[in-house]
Write an enzyme that holds these catalytic residues in place. Structure first.
Site, PDB file in Angstrom:
ATOM      1  N   ASP A   1      14.430 -42.167  -9.247  1.00  0.00           N
ATOM      2  CA  ASP A   1      14.377 -43.389 -10.028  1.00  0.00           C
ATOM      3  C   ASP A   1      15.578 -44.072 -10.940  1.00  0.00           C
ATOM      4  O   ASP A   1      15.360 -45.117 -11.711  1.00  0.00           O
ATOM      5  CB  ASP A   1      13.037 -43.447 -11.047  1.00  0.00           C
ATOM      6  CG  ASP A   1      11.809 -43.687 -10.154  1.00  0.00           C
ATOM      7  OD1 ASP A   1      12.030 -43.818  -8.720  1.00  0.00           O
ATOM      8  OD2 ASP A   1      10.734 -43.289 -10.630  1.00  0.00           O
TER       9      ASP A   1
ATOM     10  N   GLY B   1      12.822 -53.036 -22.790  1.00  0.00           N
ATOM     11  CA  GLY B   1      12.870 -54.120 -21.825  1.00  0.00           C
ATOM     12  C   GLY B   1      13.169 -55.385 -22.491  1.00  0.00           C
ATOM     13  O   GLY B   1      13.572 -55.466 -23.553  1.00  0.00           O
TER      14      GLY B   1
ATOM     15  N   SER C   1      20.230 -52.548 -31.741  1.00  0.00           N
ATOM     16  CA  SER C   1      20.137 -53.761 -30.864  1.00  0.00           C
ATOM     17  C   SER C   1      20.150 -55.177 -31.916  1.00  0.00           C
ATOM     18  O   SER C   1      20.055 -55.170 -33.136  1.00  0.00           O
ATOM     19  CB  SER C   1      18.696 -53.796 -30.162  1.00  0.00           C
ATOM     20  OG  SER C   1      18.333 -55.105 -30.001  1.00  0.00           O
TER      21      SER C   1
ATOM     22  N   TYR D   1       9.877 -53.226 -31.440  1.00  0.00           N
ATOM     23  CA  TYR D   1      11.095 -52.838 -30.905  1.00  0.00           C
ATOM     24  C   TYR D   1      12.263 -52.947 -32.225  1.00  0.00           C
ATOM     25  O   TYR D   1      12.905 -51.986 -32.234  1.00  0.00           O
ATOM     26  CB  TYR D   1      11.466 -53.832 -29.844  1.00  0.00           C
ATOM     27  CG  TYR D   1      12.705 -53.514 -29.338  1.00  0.00           C
ATOM     28  CD1 TYR D   1      13.047 -52.024 -28.449  1.00  0.00           C
ATOM     29  CD2 TYR D   1      13.841 -54.424 -29.406  1.00  0.00           C
ATOM     30  CE1 TYR D   1      14.050 -51.776 -27.776  1.00  0.00           C
ATOM     31  CE2 TYR D   1      14.897 -54.019 -28.798  1.00  0.00           C
ATOM     32  CZ  TYR D   1      15.129 -52.759 -28.105  1.00  0.00           C
ATOM     33  OH  TYR D   1      16.508 -52.579 -27.478  1.00  0.00           O
TER      34      TYR D   1
ATOM     35  N   LYS E   1      15.823 -58.609 -18.323  1.00  0.00           N
ATOM     36  CA  LYS E   1      16.101 -59.635 -19.141  1.00  0.00           C
ATOM     37  C   LYS E   1      16.678 -60.649 -18.500  1.00  0.00           C
ATOM     38  O   LYS E   1      16.843 -60.733 -17.167  1.00  0.00           O
ATOM     39  CB  LYS E   1      17.200 -59.001 -20.172  1.00  0.00           C
ATOM     40  CG  LYS E   1      16.804 -57.709 -20.826  1.00  0.00           C
ATOM     41  CD  LYS E   1      17.854 -57.254 -21.819  1.00  0.00           C
ATOM     42  CE  LYS E   1      16.983 -56.599 -22.838  1.00  0.00           C
ATOM     43  NZ  LYS E   1      17.999 -56.319 -23.953  1.00  0.00           N
ATOM     44  N   ALA E   2      16.966 -61.805 -19.154  1.00  0.00           N
ATOM     45  CA  ALA E   2      17.276 -63.173 -18.737  1.00  0.00           C
ATOM     46  C   ALA E   2      18.198 -63.196 -17.489  1.00  0.00           C
ATOM     47  O   ALA E   2      17.890 -63.720 -16.451  1.00  0.00           O
ATOM     48  CB  ALA E   2      17.666 -64.102 -19.479  1.00  0.00           C
TER      49      ALA E   2
ATOM     50  N   GLN F   1      16.520 -72.355 -25.723  1.00  0.00           N
ATOM     51  CA  GLN F   1      16.663 -71.330 -26.671  1.00  0.00           C
ATOM     52  C   GLN F   1      18.181 -70.784 -26.040  1.00  0.00           C
ATOM     53  O   GLN F   1      18.410 -70.928 -25.060  1.00  0.00           O
ATOM     54  CB  GLN F   1      15.611 -70.281 -26.574  1.00  0.00           C
ATOM     55  CG  GLN F   1      15.574 -69.587 -25.185  1.00  0.00           C
ATOM     56  CD  GLN F   1      14.688 -70.220 -24.172  1.00  0.00           C
ATOM     57  OE1 GLN F   1      14.506 -71.416 -23.943  1.00  0.00           O
ATOM     58  NE2 GLN F   1      13.599 -69.465 -23.388  1.00  0.00           N
TER      59      GLN F   1
ATOM     60  N   ARG G   1      20.397 -67.230 -30.601  1.00  0.00           N
ATOM     61  CA  ARG G   1      21.181 -65.846 -30.997  1.00  0.00           C
ATOM     62  C   ARG G   1      22.435 -65.709 -30.597  1.00  0.00           C
ATOM     63  O   ARG G   1      22.862 -66.046 -29.217  1.00  0.00           O
ATOM     64  CB  ARG G   1      20.105 -64.770 -30.669  1.00  0.00           C
ATOM     65  CG  ARG G   1      20.781 -63.533 -30.820  1.00  0.00           C
ATOM     66  CD  ARG G   1      19.886 -62.355 -30.405  1.00  0.00           C
ATOM     67  NE  ARG G   1      18.746 -62.100 -31.267  1.00  0.00           N
ATOM     68  CZ  ARG G   1      17.793 -61.294 -30.896  1.00  0.00           C
ATOM     69  NH1 ARG G   1      17.711 -60.679 -29.864  1.00  0.00           N
ATOM     70  NH2 ARG G   1      16.684 -61.124 -31.971  1.00  0.00           N
TER      71      ARG G   1
HETATM   72  P1  NAD Z   1      17.204 -48.795 -19.717  1.00  0.00           P
HETATM   73  O1  NAD Z   1      15.860 -49.035 -19.832  1.00  0.00           O
HETATM   74  O2  NAD Z   1      18.073 -48.930 -18.572  1.00  0.00           O
HETATM   75  O3  NAD Z   1      17.733 -47.301 -20.254  1.00  0.00           O
HETATM   76  C1  NAD Z   1      16.664 -46.498 -21.037  1.00  0.00           C
HETATM   77  C2  NAD Z   1      16.530 -45.412 -20.426  1.00  0.00           C
HETATM   78  O4  NAD Z   1      15.785 -44.316 -21.508  1.00  0.00           O
HETATM   79  C3  NAD Z   1      15.573 -45.375 -19.347  1.00  0.00           C
HETATM   80  O5  NAD Z   1      16.281 -44.901 -18.068  1.00  0.00           O
HETATM   81  C4  NAD Z   1      14.448 -44.526 -19.569  1.00  0.00           C
HETATM   82  O6  NAD Z   1      13.871 -44.058 -18.546  1.00  0.00           O
HETATM   83  C5  NAD Z   1      14.921 -43.625 -20.769  1.00  0.00           C
HETATM   84  N1  NAD Z   1      13.844 -43.178 -21.505  1.00  0.00           N
HETATM   85  C6  NAD Z   1      12.933 -43.765 -21.942  1.00  0.00           C
HETATM   86  N2  NAD Z   1      11.943 -42.849 -22.868  1.00  0.00           N
HETATM   87  C7  NAD Z   1      12.494 -41.765 -22.533  1.00  0.00           C
HETATM   88  C8  NAD Z   1      12.427 -40.360 -22.967  1.00  0.00           C
HETATM   89  N3  NAD Z   1      11.087 -40.285 -23.769  1.00  0.00           N
HETATM   90  N4  NAD Z   1      12.977 -39.457 -22.927  1.00  0.00           N
HETATM   91  C9  NAD Z   1      14.235 -39.616 -22.059  1.00  0.00           C
HETATM   92  N5  NAD Z   1      14.654 -40.631 -21.463  1.00  0.00           N
HETATM   93  C10 NAD Z   1      13.795 -41.899 -21.817  1.00  0.00           C
HETATM   94  O7  NAD Z   1      17.678 -49.788 -20.989  1.00  0.00           O
HETATM   95  P2  NAD Z   1      19.347 -50.123 -21.234  1.00  0.00           P
HETATM   96  O8  NAD Z   1      19.424 -51.615 -20.923  1.00  0.00           O
HETATM   97  O9  NAD Z   1      20.482 -48.969 -20.463  1.00  0.00           O
HETATM   98  O10 NAD Z   1      19.424 -49.646 -22.745  1.00  0.00           O
HETATM   99  C11 NAD Z   1      20.068 -48.435 -23.188  1.00  0.00           C
HETATM  100  C12 NAD Z   1      19.757 -48.489 -24.794  1.00  0.00           C
HETATM  101  O11 NAD Z   1      20.741 -49.619 -25.424  1.00  0.00           O
HETATM  102  C13 NAD Z   1      18.708 -48.572 -25.280  1.00  0.00           C
HETATM  103  O12 NAD Z   1      18.377 -47.736 -26.522  1.00  0.00           O
HETATM  104  C14 NAD Z   1      18.263 -50.025 -25.646  1.00  0.00           C
HETATM  105  O13 NAD Z   1      17.314 -50.262 -26.517  1.00  0.00           O
HETATM  106  C15 NAD Z   1      19.719 -50.616 -26.037  1.00  0.00           C
HETATM  107  N6  NAD Z   1      20.052 -51.836 -26.063  1.00  0.00           N
HETATM  108  C16 NAD Z   1      20.047 -52.420 -24.708  1.00  0.00           C
HETATM  109  C17 NAD Z   1      20.202 -53.808 -24.487  1.00  0.00           C
HETATM  110  C18 NAD Z   1      20.463 -54.286 -23.342  1.00  0.00           C
HETATM  111  O14 NAD Z   1      20.760 -55.658 -23.333  1.00  0.00           O
HETATM  112  N7  NAD Z   1      20.353 -53.755 -22.272  1.00  0.00           N
HETATM  113  C19 NAD Z   1      20.252 -54.667 -25.674  1.00  0.00           C
HETATM  114  C20 NAD Z   1      20.067 -53.951 -27.045  1.00  0.00           C
HETATM  115  C21 NAD Z   1      20.039 -52.575 -27.258  1.00  0.00           C
END
Ligand code: NAD
Length: 327
Positions: free
Chosen positions: A40, A79, A118, A149, A192-193, A220, A286
């Site tokens: 996955d 998410g 974030s 979050y 996301k959007a 928005q 934002r």
């Molecule tokens: P994503 O969901 O694609 O990646 C996060 C990964 O963490 C996932 O693959 C998930 O399986 C893994 N995960 C969740 N719980 C876990 C656990 N208990 N043990 C091990 N792995 C675990 O998200 P992303 O977009 O790649 O975001 C990465 C980071 O950046 C996150 O912390 C997110 O909060 C932060 N972030 C992302 C965005 C964005 O726009 N994508 C914006 C702000 C902050």
């Protein structure tokens, strides 16, 4: 593993997968860790050591950081607005990941620790105007972040700070503003959007039904950062002297309607927009104020939304076709 190994927690996710690829291309030894089975993961890099672990558990974090020098903690249960507005407890449980990762990194004596925060930490009352001038780092306080979050992110930011101040652990924190690009979540409810709109427009093009649903009234505003800028900025912040959480986002602010306009143009179709005013829509306005990152790094994300969306739309279009190749 040599002691210059870098750990990417959440390496099976969107940003983590891109970061692992980039670090490998620099010749780093990488350990990529995620809770999902590797089937996955968005990207599986065979040159990395790939581990499936639940990082909410201290013992798993110990295994994850054993013998390593640098840690990028990107793992969290997250998410888009549809997910975070309806899963606040799950979002807050990510505090277990960051708590145990910090503790085990400290115990292991790792050299450096990065935390992905974030824009959701910013106070809601600073985001009521769609014509947002840009959120400055100081706008996170007095605290009134996104419920669930955002509170978890703000708390974990502070924990990084206190591990640095009290225990001497090298920590750096970036506040990501909406990141998008290929090899990310594009359906299933966590998208996301930019991915959601790209998917809806691609499906409209493929099906001939040109009506799409838009959450809210489409007025928005947001800014969206292309993944390549995110990876570059993440590494630059990690290597920098910037001790306090710093914005990492684009300052090209658009309305959601303008986002749809761009995707329509890329797809070469016109869509009928059906506005769902009861759908989750998040804050009204934002944007990222990039004064600090320009001052500190002499750089800011610069990939235009149009350029990034062209690549993202093409990738999502291909995913949809691959799922159902019948014309
Ligand atoms: P994503 O969901 O694609 O990646 C996060 C990964 O963490 C996932 O693959 C998930 O399986 C893994 N995960 C969740 N719980 C876990 C656990 N208990 N043990 C091990 N792995 C675990 O998200 P992303 O977009 O790649 O975001 C990465 C980071 O950046 C996150 O912390 C997110 O909060 C932060 N972030 C992302 C965005 C964005 O726009 N994508 C914006 C702000 C902050």
């Amino acid at each position: 593993m040599s002691n210059d190994t870098v750990v990417v927690a959440g390496g099976g996710g969107f940003i983590g997968g891109h970061l692992v690829r980039d670090l490998l291309s620099e010749g780093r030894r990488v350990r990529s860790v995620d809770i999902k089975p590797t089937s996955d993961w968005y990207q599986v890099h065979n040159d990395a050591e790939n581990l499936v672990l639940d990082l909410r558990l201290a013992e798993a974090c110990r295994q994850a950081v054993a013998g390593c020098a640098d840690v990028y903690n990107l793992a969290s249960d997250m998410g888009g607005m549809g997910f975070i507005e309806n899963n606040k407890a799950l979002c807050m449980l990510s505090v277990l990941i960051n708590t145990h990762m910090l503790q085990e990194a400290q115990n292991e004596g790792v050299r450096r620790f990065f935390y992905s925060s974030s824009a959701c930490v910013y106070a809601e009352d600073k985001q009521t105007d769609p014509d947002n001038p840009g959120l400055k780092e100081s706008d996170a306080y007095p605290a009134m972040p996104e419920d669930g979050y955002g509170w978890e992110k703000l708390f974990s930011e502070r924990m990084c700070r206190h591990f640095r101040e009290d225990f001497g652990l090298y920590t750096r924190t970036a506040r990501y503003h909406n990141v998008y690009g290929p090899n990310g979540t594009w359906d299933g409810g966590r998208e996301k959007a930019p991915a959601a709109i790209s998917r809806k427009v691609a499906e409209a093009k493929l099906s001939g039904n040109h009506e799409i649903e838009v959450w809210g009234d489409g007025e928005q505003t947001r800014s969206f950062m292309y993944i390549d800028d995110c990876v570059y900025g993440t590494k630059a912040i990690f290597d920098s002297h910037v001790l306090e959480p710093i914005n990492l986002g684009s300052s090209e602010m658009v309305t959601i309607n303008q986002l749809v306009d761009i995707v329509e143009d890329i797809a070469g179709i016109h869509v009928e927009r059906k506005y769902d005013l009861s759908a989750p829509k998040g804050v009204r306005g934002r944007n990222s104020d990039n004064t600090m990152i320009q001052e500190q790094l002499g750089w800011e994300p610069s990939t235009s939304l149009r350029e990034g969306l062209e690549k993202t739309y093409a990738w999502i279009f291909d995913q949809i076709v691959a799922l159902d190749p019948t014309p």
